[in-house]
Scaffold this active site. Sequence first.
Site, PDB file in Angstrom:
ATOM      1  N   GLY A  76      -2.056 -16.557 -13.906  1.00  0.00           N
ATOM      2  CA  GLY A  76      -2.539 -16.928 -15.467  1.00  0.00           C
ATOM      3  C   GLY A  76      -3.799 -16.430 -15.790  1.00  0.00           C
ATOM      4  N   ARG A 120       9.152  -3.589  -6.308  1.00  0.00           N
ATOM      5  CA  ARG A 120      10.116  -2.606  -6.442  1.00  0.00           C
ATOM      6  C   ARG A 120      10.036  -0.954  -6.586  1.00  0.00           C
ATOM      7  NH1 ARG A 120      10.024  -7.267 -10.218  1.00  0.00           N
ATOM      8  NH2 ARG A 120       9.132  -5.959 -11.680  1.00  0.00           N
ATOM      9  N   GLU A 163      -2.398 -11.638  -9.502  1.00  0.00           N
ATOM     10  CA  GLU A 163      -1.079 -11.935 -10.108  1.00  0.00           C
ATOM     11  C   GLU A 163      -0.573 -13.010 -10.571  1.00  0.00           C
ATOM     12  OE1 GLU A 163       1.825  -8.645 -11.257  1.00  0.00           O
ATOM     13  OE2 GLU A 163       1.735  -7.336  -9.780  1.00  0.00           O
ATOM     14  N   GLU A 186      -4.571  11.696  14.434  1.00  0.00           N
ATOM     15  CA  GLU A 186      -5.428  13.453  15.372  1.00  0.00           C
ATOM     16  C   GLU A 186      -4.651  13.194  16.681  1.00  0.00           C
ATOM     17  OE1 GLU A 186      -8.917  10.343  14.556  1.00  0.00           O
ATOM     18  OE2 GLU A 186      -6.401   9.758  14.754  1.00  0.00           O
ATOM     19  N   HIS A 237      -2.304   7.743  16.557  1.00  0.00           N
ATOM     20  CA  HIS A 237      -3.615   7.607  15.482  1.00  0.00           C
ATOM     21  C   HIS A 237      -2.862   9.208  15.423  1.00  0.00           C
ATOM     22  CE1 HIS A 237      -6.110   4.628  16.848  1.00  0.00           C
ATOM     23  NE2 HIS A 237      -5.279   3.877  16.808  1.00  0.00           N
TER      24      HIS A 237
END
Length: 367
Positions: A290, A201, A288, A46, A44
């Site tokens: 329509g 990308r 993402e 820390e 982690h």
Amino acid sequence: MLRGLALARNGVALAHPNPVVGAVLVKNNRVIGEGFHQYDHLDHAEIVALKAAGKEARGATLYVTLEPCCTTGRTGPCTKAIIAAGVKRVVAAMNDPSPAVAGRGFSGLRRAGVEVEAGLCEEAARALNEDFAKWIQTSLPFITLKTALTLDGQIASSAGSTTSITGELAREAVQRIRHAADALLTGIGTVIADDPRLSDRTGAPRRRRLLRAVVDSRLRMPLGSKLVRDAQGDVVVFTTPSVDSRKARAFERAGVEVFRVPSRGGHLDLRAVIRELGRRQMLNVLIEAGAELNGAALQAAIVDKMILFYAPKVMGNGGVPLARISSKWFKKSPALTNLSAERCGPDLLVQGYFHDVYGNHRARHKN
């Protein structure tokens, strides 16, 4: 703490299913160790900072963006290591939203005589881990709906067409948003109309491939589509149990997973899709799509956050709306809260929330 937040951002796409965390050890007004968490590196943030500081950590102040853990999992408790190193003071940005930790880390440090303060830069820290917070408490992913639209709310000039709306800077911003996501969810209409790759990308490192998920109740996705041709175990199609198994077998031979979920009200059950993505440890899902899938997601109330890129243009009649929803829905439609807006080149980026994953309490914690 600002340095800690910057370090934590280095863990985007590298820390999940753990939270992104940054840590800075300071002694005599000098940084003696710092680090951020990467899941595959185990330690982690820390612990990374403590190892960098070595014996100098005794008497130091630790600035960390999240409450240190007090449980044993893949690693031992960070609180135990902090106490053993002789750290004098811990300043944390926020409580850990995990029910297994949530305040217990702070309590353990205090019992050992470590001075603890919390709440510094809390809002920024919470924004970094809003996806982890929802997933660790509900086993469901944090859902963001992103779209580009004109000032009159159109996302395309006509159904089934591809319309370029926003500028280059907005498209670059979208790639950064994709990079932070674990999975990208779209509908079959978008696949047929645009034949997208839906890839990250940015070129930035990520420990897991971006999972590209398609809602396709009748398995209409063309076998020659870019998603199928590019599949490397990172494409899943959610469909209904009644679909033609021959087409399903063709997808699976091409490396595309076919996952069946039940129908609800004559449509594929989006809530079942989201539950499955959560089971796969997808903490952050980006929609993402329509108008059809956008509308279904909004009506199912699964969207936590919206990101809207407004182009300074008016499309006029005949365009495709952001979401296809019955006009009756407007009366009970929730309003976005915690709104923010900023310029993105010539475009305007607007963000807001339907759900507060930390609950109604956003004020500084008193610890």
